[in-house]
Design an enzyme around this catalytic site. Structure first.
Site, PDB file in Angstrom:
ATOM      1  CB  CYS A 113     -12.304  23.431   0.933  1.00 21.33           C
ATOM      2  SG  CYS A 113     -11.070  23.592  -0.353  1.00 21.33           S
ATOM      3  CG  HIS A 245     -14.796  20.004  -0.341  1.00 19.11           C
ATOM      4  ND1 HIS A 245     -15.027  20.997  -1.256  1.00 19.11           N
ATOM      5  CD2 HIS A 245     -13.441  19.874  -0.255  1.00 19.11           C
ATOM      6  CE1 HIS A 245     -13.865  21.454  -1.706  1.00 19.11           C
ATOM      7  NE2 HIS A 245     -12.895  20.786  -1.127  1.00 19.11           N
ATOM      8  CG  ASN A 275     -11.328  21.381  -4.646  1.00 20.27           C
ATOM      9  OD1 ASN A 275     -12.143  22.182  -4.195  1.00 20.27           O
ATOM     10  ND2 ASN A 275     -10.399  20.825  -3.895  1.00 20.27           N
TER      11      ASN A 275
HETATM   12  O1  UT7 Z   1     -10.074  20.816  -1.243  1.00 23.26           O
HETATM   13  C1  UT7 Z   1      -9.100  20.859  -0.257  1.00 23.26           C
HETATM   14  C2  UT7 Z   1      -8.653  19.534   0.133  1.00 23.26           C
HETATM   15  N1  UT7 Z   1      -7.928  18.932  -0.933  1.00 23.26           N
HETATM   16  C3  UT7 Z   1      -7.923  17.647  -1.060  1.00 23.26           C
HETATM   17  O2  UT7 Z   1      -8.594  16.990  -0.306  1.00 23.26           O
HETATM   18  C4  UT7 Z   1      -7.033  17.040  -2.091  1.00 23.26           C
HETATM   19  C5  UT7 Z   1      -6.352  15.866  -1.503  1.00 23.26           C
HETATM   20  N2  UT7 Z   1      -5.389  15.207  -2.354  1.00 23.26           N
HETATM   21  C6  UT7 Z   1      -5.695  14.591  -3.526  1.00 23.26           C
HETATM   22  O3  UT7 Z   1      -6.797  14.669  -4.009  1.00 23.26           O
HETATM   23  C7  UT7 Z   1      -4.644  13.715  -4.157  1.00 23.26           C
HETATM   24  O4  UT7 Z   1      -3.545  13.610  -3.281  1.00 23.26           O
HETATM   25  C8  UT7 Z   1      -4.123  14.236  -5.532  1.00 23.26           C
HETATM   26  C9  UT7 Z   1      -5.201  14.026  -6.581  1.00 23.26           C
HETATM   27  C10 UT7 Z   1      -3.753  15.688  -5.430  1.00 23.26           C
HETATM   28  C11 UT7 Z   1      -2.889  13.451  -5.971  1.00 23.26           C
HETATM   29  O5  UT7 Z   1      -3.189  12.066  -6.007  1.00 23.26           O
HETATM   30  P1  UT7 Z   1      -2.233  11.013  -5.288  1.00 23.26           P
HETATM   31  O6  UT7 Z   1      -2.761   9.689  -5.609  1.00 23.26           O
HETATM   32  O7  UT7 Z   1      -2.135  11.395  -3.842  1.00 23.26           O
HETATM   33  O8  UT7 Z   1      -0.866  11.225  -6.054  1.00 23.26           O
HETATM   34  P2  UT7 Z   1       0.564  11.663  -5.480  1.00 23.26           P
HETATM   35  O9  UT7 Z   1       0.562  13.105  -5.120  1.00 23.26           O
HETATM   36  O10 UT7 Z   1       1.018  10.685  -4.451  1.00 23.26           O
HETATM   37  O11 UT7 Z   1       1.441  11.471  -6.773  1.00 23.26           O
HETATM   38  C12 UT7 Z   1       1.619  10.183  -7.365  1.00 23.26           C
HETATM   39  C13 UT7 Z   1       2.338  10.372  -8.682  1.00 23.26           C
HETATM   40  C14 UT7 Z   1       3.584  11.262  -8.577  1.00 23.26           C
HETATM   41  O12 UT7 Z   1       4.566  10.749  -9.452  1.00 23.26           O
HETATM   42  P3  UT7 Z   1       5.775   9.853  -8.899  1.00 23.26           P
HETATM   43  O13 UT7 Z   1       6.486  10.709  -7.884  1.00 23.26           O
HETATM   44  O14 UT7 Z   1       5.124   8.659  -8.284  1.00 23.26           O
HETATM   45  O15 UT7 Z   1       6.570   9.566 -10.108  1.00 23.26           O
HETATM   46  C15 UT7 Z   1       3.112  12.586  -9.120  1.00 23.26           C
HETATM   47  O16 UT7 Z   1       4.167  13.354  -9.662  1.00 23.26           O
HETATM   48  O17 UT7 Z   1       1.479  11.034  -9.630  1.00 23.26           O
HETATM   49  C16 UT7 Z   1       2.152  12.140 -10.208  1.00 23.26           C
HETATM   50  N3  UT7 Z   1       1.192  13.159 -10.581  1.00 23.26           N
HETATM   51  C17 UT7 Z   1       0.604  13.188 -11.791  1.00 23.26           C
HETATM   52  N4  UT7 Z   1       0.723  12.386 -12.860  1.00 23.26           N
HETATM   53  C18 UT7 Z   1      -0.011  12.702 -13.949  1.00 23.26           C
HETATM   54  C19 UT7 Z   1       0.723  14.186  -9.835  1.00 23.26           C
HETATM   55  N5  UT7 Z   1      -0.144  14.906 -10.551  1.00 23.26           N
HETATM   56  C20 UT7 Z   1      -0.249  14.317 -11.774  1.00 23.26           C
HETATM   57  C21 UT7 Z   1      -0.978  14.589 -12.938  1.00 23.26           C
HETATM   58  N6  UT7 Z   1      -0.831  13.756 -13.995  1.00 23.26           N
HETATM   59  N7  UT7 Z   1      -1.829  15.639 -13.030  1.00 23.26           N
END
Ligand code: UT7
Length: 318
Positions: A113, A245, A275
């Site tokens: 990225c 980004h 993204n």
């Molecule tokens: O471009 C390169 C750089 N990339 C980035 O900067 C991306 C950085 N990260 C992010 O944008 C975020 O971390 C995400 C959008 C990927 C995830 O959001 P988050 O608030 O950090 O969620 P998390 O990974 O901590 O997951 C929280 C919960 C989990 O469930 P449990 O374990 O709490 O039951 C995940 O399994 O959300 C769940 N989850 C989803 N639920 C519904 C993860 N993906 C999804 C989904 N739909 N698509």
């Protein structure tokens, strides 16, 4: 020493749009979760004929047109991509052939990225030192080819597209400074194995420990925007536009807050594009230049962060 300035920009997106509601039918997710946690509402996904070469060439042509230049005016072509059409020749060579550009320097850079900001920085050095005149920088991705469509934590995020910029020399201000970095110690937080090297790997798709990436992205971007401002003795209140980004609306909001900028001064495409990695900054830049938000003479700050980790910023007098 001359400065380099943006002469023209262009963009190209695949025709097919996939909405969050389309994902609701295939994986355990909801439109509400995706919008609240990422800001993404839809994304463009390439078909088999919409290759990195085709998308990149199409964006490049529009950038050349906007710059009022023809292919023979370009003396270097840089393509930032993590999803090249071939291992080699580079996507830059393939785009060169597609556009019928005569012999020039043409190469790809792999900085995920961060790639477009890396490309901008390289081009700027060549123009400043007088080694090159007009440089075409393209950020292009077909990340959907690397998506694990069963992994709800990543497949809803990444998408396809291309953005391009033509840089040329100027006696006035243009790119004020660029700042690029990498830290390979974070290689396991966001990566994709190469199926040619590890055909049996479970990780021949994009893998991300999203929450850890998120926290480091917020901290790192906040430091790098500070660095760009300090380097140029510019106060944050002087910035007209932030072109970030487009990974996650919450990361972008955190950077804008740090800069004391209202979200009206931030170019946002994450809702429509998702993204698109190295394509995301030039896609956003092109949109805001074409719709007249970014005007000549204004001060714009570009920033990016991604797999590697790589990250960078560019402060530009447009
Ligand atoms: O471009 C390169 C750089 N990339 C980035 O900067 C991306 C950085 N990260 C992010 O944008 C975020 O971390 C995400 C959008 C990927 C995830 O959001 P988050 O608030 O950090 O969620 P998390 O990974 O901590 O997951 C929280 C919960 C989990 O469930 P449990 O374990 O709490 O039951 C995940 O399994 O959300 C769940 N989850 C989803 N639920 C519904 C993860 N993906 C999804 C989904 N739909 N698509």
């Amino acid at each position: 020493m001359k400065n380099s300035k943006i002469l023209g920009t262009g963009a190209s997106l695949p025709e097919k749009i996939v909405t969050n509601f389309d994902f609701e039918k295939k994986i355990e997710t909801t439109n509400q979760w995706i919008v609240e946690r990422t800001g993404i509402e839809q994304r463009h996904i390439a078909n088999n004929s919409e290759t990195a070469t085709k998308l990149g060439a199409s964006a490049a042509l529009k950038a050349l047109q906007a710059a009022g230049l023809s292919v023979t005016d370009i003396d270097m072509l840089i393509v930032a991509t993590a999803t090249p059409d071939k291992v080699f020749p580079s996507t830059a060579c393939l785009i060169q052939e597609e556009l019928d550009i005569p012999a020039i320097a043409a190469f790809d850079i792999t900085a995920a990225c961060g790639g477009f900001v890396y490309g901008l920085s390289i081009a700027d050095q060549f123009i400043k030192t007088g080694h090159k005149q007009n440089v075409l920088i393209i950020g292009v991705e077909v990340l959907s080819r690397l998506a694990d469509w069963t992994d709800r934590g990543t497949c809803i995020l990444f998408a396809d597209g291309a953005g391009a910029v033509v840089l040329g020399p100027t006696e006035e201000q243009g790119i004020l400074s660029t700042h690029i970095y990498a830290d390979g110690r974070y290689k396991d937080l966001l990566f994709c194995d190469n199926p040619l090297a590890t055909p049996d790997s479970d990780n021949n798709f994009i893998r991300m420990r999203g929450n850890e990436v998120f926290k480091i992205a917020v901290k790192t971007l906040s430091n790098i925007v500070d660095e760009a401002l300090k380097h140029n003795h510019i106060d944050k209140s002087e910035i007209d536009w932030l072109v970030p980004h487009q990974a996650n609306i919450r990361i972008i909001q955190a950077t804008a807050k740090k800069l004391g900028m209202s979200m009206e001064q931030v170019v946002l495409t994450v809702a429509k594009h998702g993204n698109t990695s190295s394509a995301s900054v030039p896609l956003a830049l092109d949109e805001a230049i074409r719709d007249g938000r970014i005007k000549r003479g204004q001060l714009i700050l570009l920033e990016a962060f991604g797999g590697g980790f790589t990250w960078g910023s560019a402060l530009i007098r447009y």
